[in-house]
Design a protein around this motif. Structure first.
Motif, PDB file in Angstrom:
ATOM      1  N   TYR A  22      -5.309   4.556   1.583  1.00 27.26           N
ATOM      2  CA  TYR A  22      -5.701   5.478   2.627  1.00 27.26           C
ATOM      3  C   TYR A  22      -7.052   6.266   1.969  1.00 27.26           C
ATOM      4  O   TYR A  22      -7.091   6.988   1.018  1.00 27.26           O
ATOM      5  CB  TYR A  22      -4.583   6.397   3.076  1.00 27.26           C
ATOM      6  N   SER A  70       0.892  -1.146  -0.103  1.00 24.68           N
ATOM      7  CA  SER A  70      -0.085  -0.034   0.050  1.00 24.68           C
ATOM      8  C   SER A  70       1.061   1.358   0.121  1.00 24.68           C
ATOM      9  O   SER A  70       1.983   1.340   0.696  1.00 24.68           O
ATOM     10  CB  SER A  70      -0.849   0.015   1.101  1.00 24.68           C
ATOM     11  N   ASP A 116       0.594   7.011   2.386  1.00 22.83           N
ATOM     12  CA  ASP A 116       0.237   7.026   3.670  1.00 22.83           C
ATOM     13  C   ASP A 116       0.552   8.512   4.108  1.00 22.83           C
ATOM     14  O   ASP A 116       1.816   9.108   4.215  1.00 22.83           O
ATOM     15  CB  ASP A 116       1.164   6.108   4.568  1.00 22.83           C
ATOM     16  N   THR A 153      -3.383   3.100   6.249  1.00 23.00           N
ATOM     17  CA  THR A 153      -3.067   2.320   4.883  1.00 23.00           C
ATOM     18  C   THR A 153      -3.196   1.076   5.214  1.00 23.00           C
ATOM     19  O   THR A 153      -2.636   0.406   6.571  1.00 23.00           O
ATOM     20  CB  THR A 153      -1.752   2.807   4.481  1.00 23.00           C
TER      21      THR A 153
END
Length: 416
Positions: free
Chosen positions: A273, A249, A252, A290
């Motif tokens: 996010y 991911s 953030d 995240t």
């Protein structure tokens, strides 16, 4: 949303660890969500949906491949998916997943894949025309009960079920939003799913909370996340197995990759996010912080769009389109983003022609110094004929002069 690897890994290793279960209120049904997002609440737009240009990607997929016949189906292996706004085609309960749905993770991930639009028309799912196959392999990742937590044997059982039903249910993608430790049976189950023509997507791993057993496996004392020497690749599975699309991911706001682990097996990344999905109360919720689990769900949705756009592609070809259009490079992947953050519109529109094994022919551009410039055409010479005549007359005149010089002595003697 934290990936519940700590409890899962302990369960597989046979150790015991008490983890306080999070409070799941009816208006706080995604892990760490904005509690203001309740049923019927319009809420804020999905940031990853907007930032990745999913609306344009969906438009391309729908325009080039009108929906007809069986939709693309995505299997979500987890604690169960609440139907309704998330279109569930079939449900299978394996191992420790018996009972009511207690954990919102499966519903959240499935909502990111194929969740319906909100009442005000704002979108949720990345591939809302797809359908979900709900494969329940555990009940609650935060439970104190070992049998209810994620485990490699139960996940292996679920993956084998997906492989056996892949043709019958037209399952093209399977997503595993959690992680367990390495297990021989799990590796074999992953291989069986891949042989069945299913693309397996898995979360690469969220950073564990300090004090948990998993936290001791990684260096957490570095102040700069990008400088950490950790590697979740040899630790977390199924993301660590060959051919699995391991998803990290990005994006953030708390700090670059502060909540995720470095993983040398990362294939691609996606922002998660403030993604909007659905929870156990049937309402929408926000993903915060995240989450690699949420990112894996988003990538599974992009793969569903790709398979709708290219229904004749094999699994490796579809993955090649995803990876070769990410914003990084396949030649130098990183442990945080792999080949880069996915670019759905590029993946659907770039004219790639991947081979059946997923290889993409590269176009070699010759550098300017090596390129041969064309030879310029000569300017027309209007005096060329005159010069040619002059040369010939000069040669003739010169020849006559030589003859005259040679004959002069002879002629002089005759006169005597």
């Amino acid at each position: 949303m934290r990936l519940r690897v700590a409890a899962a890994l302990v369960a597989v290793a046979g150790a015991s660890l008490t983890v306080a279960p999070p409070a799941y209120a009816v208006d706080n049904v995604c892990l760490g969500v904005d509690s203001s997002v309740a049923p019927g609440h319009t809420g804020r737009p999905s940031a990853p949906y907007r930032d990745l240009g999913i609306a344009a990607a969906q438009e391309v997929a729908r325009a080039t491949s009108p929906l007809s016949g069986t939709p693309v189906r995505v299997a979500v292996l987890g604690p169960g998916v609440l139907g309704g706004a998330v279109p569930v085609h079939a449900t299978e309960v394996r191992g420790g997943a018996a009972g009511e749905i207690e954990d919102p993770l499966g519903t959240e991930v499935a909502g990111l894949v194929a969740g319906a639009d909100r009442p005000d028309g704002q979108p949720v799912g990345f591939a809302p025309d797809a359908e979900i196959v709900d494969v329940r392999v555990y009940r609650d990742g935060a439970s104190d009960e070992d049998s209810a937590r994620p485990s490699a044997p139960h996940l292996s059982d679920g993956l084998r079920w997906v492989a056996d039903r892949a043709d019958e249910l037209d399952i093209k993608v399977a997503v595993v939003p959690f992680a367990v430790r390495k297990n021989g049976g799990l590796k074999h189950a992953v291989e069986i799913v891949q042989q069945a023509g299913v693309v397996l997507v898995a979360a690469s791993g969220d950073r564990p909370e300090d004090g948990t057993e998993l936290a001791t496996d990684f260096a957490t004392d570095a102040t700069d996340p990008s400088a950490r020497t950790e590697d979740a690749g040899p630790v977390l599975f199924p993301a660590g197995y060959p051919g699995v699309v391991a998803v990290n991911s990005s994006g953030d706001p708390e700090g670059a990759f502060a909540n995720v682990l470095k993983n040398s097996r990362t294939v691609v990344a996606a922002p998660s996010y403030d993604a909007v999905s659905y929870g156990l109360n049937g309402g929408t919720c926000l993903v915060q912080p995240t989450s690699t689990a949420a990112a894996a769900g988003e990538v599974a949705g992009v793969l569903a769009l790709l398979w709708r756009r290219h229904p004749d592609d094999g699994p490796r070809q579809v993955v090649a389109r995803l990876v070769n259009t990410a914003n990084g490079t396949t030649d130098d992947p990183t442990p945080l983003t792999g080949a880069g953050v996915v670019q759905p519109y590029e993946a659907l529109t770039r004219p790639l022609a991947p081979a059946a094994d997923g290889t993409v022919e590269r176009t070699v551009v010759r550098d300017a110094p090596q390129a041969r410039a064309p030879v310029p055409e000569p300017e027309p010479d209007v005096l060329a004929d005159l010069r040619d005549d002059a040369v010939w007359w000069g040669l003739i005149g010169g020849g006559l002069l030589v003859i005259a010089l040679l004959l002069r002595p002879v002629l002089a003697r005759r006169r005597r």
